[in-house]
Design an enzyme around this catalytic site. Structure first.
Site, short mmCIF file in Angstrom:
data_model
loop_
_atom_site.label_atom_id
_atom_site.label_comp_id
_atom_site.label_asym_id
_atom_site.label_seq_id
_atom_site.Cartn_x
_atom_site.Cartn_y
_atom_site.Cartn_z
CE1 TYR A 140 152.43 11.87 -37.45
CE2 TYR A 140 152.33 13.43 -35.63
CZ TYR A 140 153.06 12.76 -36.59
OH TYR A 140 154.41 12.96 -36.69
CB SER A 141 148.47 7.59 -33.04
OG SER A 141 147.07 7.43 -33.25
N GLY A 179 145.70 14.93 -25.40
CA GLY A 179 146.38 15.00 -26.68
C GLY A 179 145.45 14.50 -27.77
CB CYS A 180 141.93 15.36 -28.40
SG CYS A 180 141.88 17.14 -28.76
N GLY A 181 144.58 15.47 -30.69
CA GLY A 181 144.83 15.63 -32.11
C GLY A 181 143.72 16.41 -32.79
N GLY A 183 140.77 15.27 -33.27
CA GLY A 183 139.47 14.91 -32.74
C GLY A 183 138.89 13.58 -33.16
CB SER A 203 148.36 21.58 -31.79
OG SER A 203 148.15 21.99 -33.13
CD GLN A 206 147.05 18.22 -32.97
OE1 GLN A 206 147.00 18.31 -31.74
NE2 GLN A 206 147.70 17.23 -33.58
CB CYS A 368 159.12 6.56 -37.81
SG CYS A 368 159.44 8.08 -36.90
#
Length: 415
Positions: A140-141, A179-181, A183, A203, A206, A368
């Site tokens: 998610y980036s 902030g590993c999301g 993984g 999270s 997550q 965005c």
């Protein structure tokens, strides 16, 4: 009656100046087309009480009206955003907020509790919700497109490899991912680059799925996933990555944030900060009320710094900037693909989220894409090391980042 007279004058002005492919349908059955072109967006006004949203059409007002159900809007998300922006421009008001309004934005609290609450609000919708529009690895980036023709999954893998290659990850290196999301980065760093990794997230969703994915890959001995605030991490790491996380820190706390990273970085270590920035040098909110919509509905307490502020606060935190790369075009493409995926899976996504959440994300992703495409916001990858160190720790050129050779020992480039 008075509002309808104002609406008639407003539609006449819009039609003459902008000729938008927009149809407005009123509660009494009246239809108004704002151009001779076939409408691509239809706005239904259910009653007189909703007219004020149209008569003061900032992105914040229109977004609120759509999300809260005060206006019914049909059309593709990309068309909705484009036409909404044109309507906001038609007001003739300044695009961005004043310095005073921006200053008030930046005093929002950033305690551990508030930050954790904001992260849970955004990321804990459900893992299945995100799976519908992200790539299979759930990155998610911003993706990285070498040619622009890659599919999303390929571009996300290339992004992770690009990051890990840039910072020279070697077998046996310790790597902290802030902030590993879910993984994806630590999994790739362990599997392909041989690193020993710690990933932290606030999270719960997550955290649980990332741990499951690590176990499924049989990498529990090389990867540890923690439900932990980065401010509570201890130890030293050869490499540190922060991807799409520092937007939650708060502009006034960036020096502390980078100072914390500096203390966690081992001597000779390298850090990568990959994050969204504003292109407004005064760090005002996104134009036409878009920033207010994001603050209220998407990222509570999120704040974007200008690149100049990021570099200054990195230096204040004890880091030396070694490389800066602009990936704005890449994020515009990424968000456009997410939007397409979201709309393609809309029927199932509606079953995973309440109607309000669905509408928030429907316009947020497309918004965005528009913001990146129109240079309201940008995305920079910034590579840093500890300030004041021997320059022999830095490579002579950037060739190693792009020649496809994989991980490189940056220290081996000294001669």
């Amino acid at each position: 009656m008075f509002d309808q007279i104002k609406l008639s004058a407003w539609t006449a002005g819009i039609r003459d100046k902008y000729k938008l492919p927009l149809r407005v349908e009123l509660w009494n059955g009246e239809q108004v087309d704002l151009s001779s072109e076939q409408p691509r967006v239809t706005i239904r006004v259910p009653g007189p009480g909703s007219l004020h949203y149209l008569l003061s059409p900032t992105l914040g007002n229109l977004g609120e009206a759509y999300v809260e159900g005060a206006l019914e809007i049909e059309g593709s998300a990309a068309d909705m955003i484009q036409i909404g922006n044109s309507l906001a421009e038609s007001t003739g008001k300044p695009a961005r907020h004043s310095r005073v309004a921006s200053a008030l934005r930046m005093v929002s609290p950033h305690t551990r509790e508030k930050d954790a609450e904001a992260i849970r609000y955004h990321y804990d919708v459900s893992n299945e919700f995100y799976q519908e529009f992200l790539d299979p690895a759930m990155v998610y980036s911003c993706a990285y497109f070498e040619t622009g023709d890659e599919d999303l999954a390929t571009a996300q893998t290339k992004k992770i490899d690009h990051i890990l290659t840039k910072i020279g990850v070697q077998p046996g290196h310790t790597l902290l991912d802030i902030g590993c999301g879910w993984g994806a980065l630590v999994l790739r760093a362990a599997q392909k680059f041989g690193a020993r990794c710690v990933g932290v997230t606030l999270s719960q969703n997550q955290f649980e799925l990332a741990r499951e994915r690590v176990a499924r890959a049989g990498l529990q001995d090389r990867i540890e996933i923690r439900l932990q605030d980065y401010r509570d991490v201890a130890g030293e790491f050869d490499r540190i990555t922060s991807v799409g996380m520092f937007e939650h820190v708060g502009v006034q706390h960036l020096s502390e944030y980078f100072g914390r990273i500096d203390r966690l970085l081992a001597p000779g270590g390298v850090v990568m900060n990959h994050g969204i920035t504003t292109t407004d040098v005064e760090q005002r909110a996104s134009p036409w009320g878009g920033g207010e919509f994001i603050d209220r509905y998407v990222f509570p307490h999120g704040e974007l710094a200008h690149l100049s502020t990021v570099i200054r606060t990195m230096q204040e935190g004890g880091l030396e900037v070694r490389d800066v790369e602009n990936l704005r075009r890449h994020y515009a493409r990424t968000c456009a693909i997410w939007t397409e995926n979201f709309e393609a899976k809309a029927a199932h996504i509606r079953k995973l989220a309440d109607p309000k959440t669905f509408r928030i994300w429907h316009v947020y992703l497309a918004g965005c894409a528009y913001a990146f495409a129109h240079d309201w916001i940008s995305l920079y990858q910034i590579v840093c090391g500890k300030a004041g160190r021997d320059p022999a720790q830095m490579p002579w050129s950037r060739r190693y980042m792009y020649d496809g050779s994989g991980a490189v020992d940056l220290l081996s480039t000294r001669h």
